[in-house]
Write an enzyme that holds these catalytic residues in place. Sequence first.
Site, PDB file in Angstrom:
ATOM      1  N   ASP A 200       0.819  -1.210   0.000  1.00  0.00           N
ATOM      2  CA  ASP A 200       0.000   0.000   0.000  1.00  0.00           C
ATOM      3  C   ASP A 200       0.858   1.268   0.000  1.00  0.00           C
ATOM      4  O   ASP A 200       1.851   1.351   0.727  1.00  0.00           O
ATOM      5  CB  ASP A 200      -0.856  -0.037   1.284  1.00  0.00           C
ATOM      6  CG  ASP A 200      -1.768   1.152   1.423  1.00  0.00           C
ATOM      7  OD1 ASP A 200      -2.734   1.236   0.656  1.00  0.00           O
ATOM      8  OD2 ASP A 200      -1.510   2.002   2.301  1.00  0.00           O
ATOM      9  N   GLU A 242       1.254  -0.547  -5.161  1.00  0.00           N
ATOM     10  CA  GLU A 242       0.269   0.511  -5.338  1.00  0.00           C
ATOM     11  C   GLU A 242       0.984   1.855  -5.386  1.00  0.00           C
ATOM     12  O   GLU A 242       1.332   2.425  -4.364  1.00  0.00           O
ATOM     13  CB  GLU A 242      -0.767   0.553  -4.201  1.00  0.00           C
ATOM     14  CG  GLU A 242      -1.889   1.505  -4.551  1.00  0.00           C
ATOM     15  CD  GLU A 242      -2.422   2.372  -3.418  1.00  0.00           C
ATOM     16  OE1 GLU A 242      -3.466   3.007  -3.620  1.00  0.00           O
ATOM     17  OE2 GLU A 242      -1.802   2.453  -2.355  1.00  0.00           O
TER      18      GLU A 242
HETATM   19  C1  GLC Z   1      -4.330   3.239  -0.317  1.00  0.00           C
HETATM   20  C2  GLC Z   1      -5.601   2.466  -0.094  1.00  0.00           C
HETATM   21  C3  GLC Z   1      -6.620   3.342   0.555  1.00  0.00           C
HETATM   22  C4  GLC Z   1      -6.064   3.873   1.864  1.00  0.00           C
HETATM   23  C5  GLC Z   1      -4.714   4.546   1.656  1.00  0.00           C
HETATM   24  C6  GLC Z   1      -4.016   4.810   2.965  1.00  0.00           C
HETATM   25  O1  GLC Z   1      -4.498   4.259  -1.230  1.00  0.00           O
HETATM   26  O2  GLC Z   1      -6.069   1.938  -1.307  1.00  0.00           O
HETATM   27  O3  GLC Z   1      -7.819   2.668   0.785  1.00  0.00           O
HETATM   28  O4  GLC Z   1      -6.964   4.785   2.419  1.00  0.00           O
HETATM   29  O5  GLC Z   1      -3.845   3.753   0.894  1.00  0.00           O
HETATM   30  O6  GLC Z   1      -3.559   3.625   3.545  1.00  0.00           O
END
Ligand code: GLC
Length: 548
Positions: A200, A242
């Site tokens: 993440d 991500e």
């Molecule tokens: C990513 C996740 C999201 C979350 C953020 C902070 O973007 O997809 O849902 O709020 O990280 O952890």
Amino acid sequence: MSSSPWYQTAIFYELYVRAFQDSNGDGHGDLRGVIERMDYLANLGIDCIWLLPTYPSPLVDDGYDIADYYNVHPDYGDLQDYRDLIEAAHARGIRVIADLVMNHTSDQHPWFQASRRRVEPFTDFYVWSDTDEKYSDARIIFLDTESSNWAWDELRGQYYWHRFYSQQPDLNFDNPAVQQEMLDIARFWLDMGLDGFRADAVPYLFEREGTNCENLPETHAYLKRLRAFVDAHYPQALLLCEANQWPEDVRAYFGGDPNDPAAPGDEFHMCFHFPVMPRLYMALRRGDRSPVVQIMERTPAIPPNCQWCTFLRNHDELTLEMVTEVERQWMWTQYAPEPRMRLNLGIRRRLAPLLDNDRRKIELMNSLLFTLPGAPILYYGDEIGMGDNIWLPDRMGVRTPMQWDDSANAGFSSANKTYAPVIDDPVFGYQRVNVAAQQADPDSLYHVIRRFITVYKAQPALALGELRFLEHPNPSLLGFERVYNDQRLLCLHNLSDSPIELSTPAAHDLLTGADLPPGSLTLPPYGHRWLALSAPDATRQRAQRTVR
Ligand code: GLC
């Protein structure tokens, strides 16, 4: 397909445990519930589940605010349930990855509580400062709720850095102890049998003055260290990145050598391709393929052991960070006419409502998901065209209970009250939109998606093939070839509401099973075709632009 690493040809399914199946009647989906529904996933044909965070958490950010990396939130079950889930998946040939949130913890995490009190060794586990003026070039991500990336902590008498909610303090990756903790956490879950992580929010691990604090060399260096650790001990495990960034910036997260296309990647095996996603919606609404063609042409080649991951929707708002300001305004006008549909720089709606619940458009977009490069990831419920509830807070409107059947609570739970209301409006309500009804109806969206999955698995070109766009005078035709060894597929999409005539060589229609003689073909409004060309060179002269 056997020679390529498993994730290059896999189909992913993003699963929100709280929403999927409640096994104990408390109104919250849980790990046992997922186990109960494992046959559904096996039947659908997906290869890998991505579990949204299931760690203990005060749930300010629905679990992305972790209070304990080594356990399971009591709503979801316990570590034994987690082990059983992995085992149940593996028994069906399904892999499981889960979110690993490295950038930040919950403010309730014992590390943060100790850090506030300057208790060693946690004093420097977070990014503390006497002023809130450092790193002022870093943007604010949760624009609707946060006005600064700094928050004041009365107890410590200093500000702490946070890129997301103020209840999510950023960890200090300049601290070697923090770096080591993350490797230990990865080891714990991989030892349990997990097949990898969706990592993440990785662009933000380090901060440096005078930069926007994203994609820094220090961040890449640490991520490479994580990869080396995983490779050394868990060579089959997957790291999925991500990073909501432009393609050239995301390219760096694969690692390897950008000047040597044959050099293997040494950072992430996979990265989400964020920028292509809004452009699919733009192309559809404009009836013009150019946004998709342009972004794919702008997408650099990736190392041979890597793969993109593509999606139409996920658990967050449909992000419009990777479009221009003008495009963003246009997208909001088109797809989020009600202010309530907007959130931060995005749109909090699900796939089917975004596409006017028009089956042709829903199939068309899914067809693009399956035929463009990148491993497709399905968001739970989108395979049956579930709706959303824009009146729920934050992003909860796209996280409502899975609709299994038309019984009370959609077959999701026997509780009187569920964690969020089941959708029951006249269009998307569970009485009409549910798994049982669609499984019984051979013409349902569910069966179309299932067919896409079956054909995708039988056609390595869709996962591994080169992409060659077709030149065609009609801008509404989004056609391309996927070419892999001697396999040549022609994927045709009509982005408009008028039929398109085109001439095609002899072909086999992969979706209907029909053999087509050479000649003219009519692509109906919003129609799509997947054709295997039996005359390999027939369209070569028309396919002029090669990507990848
Ligand atoms: C990513 C996740 C999201 C979350 C953020 C902070 O973007 O997809 O849902 O709020 O990280 O952890």
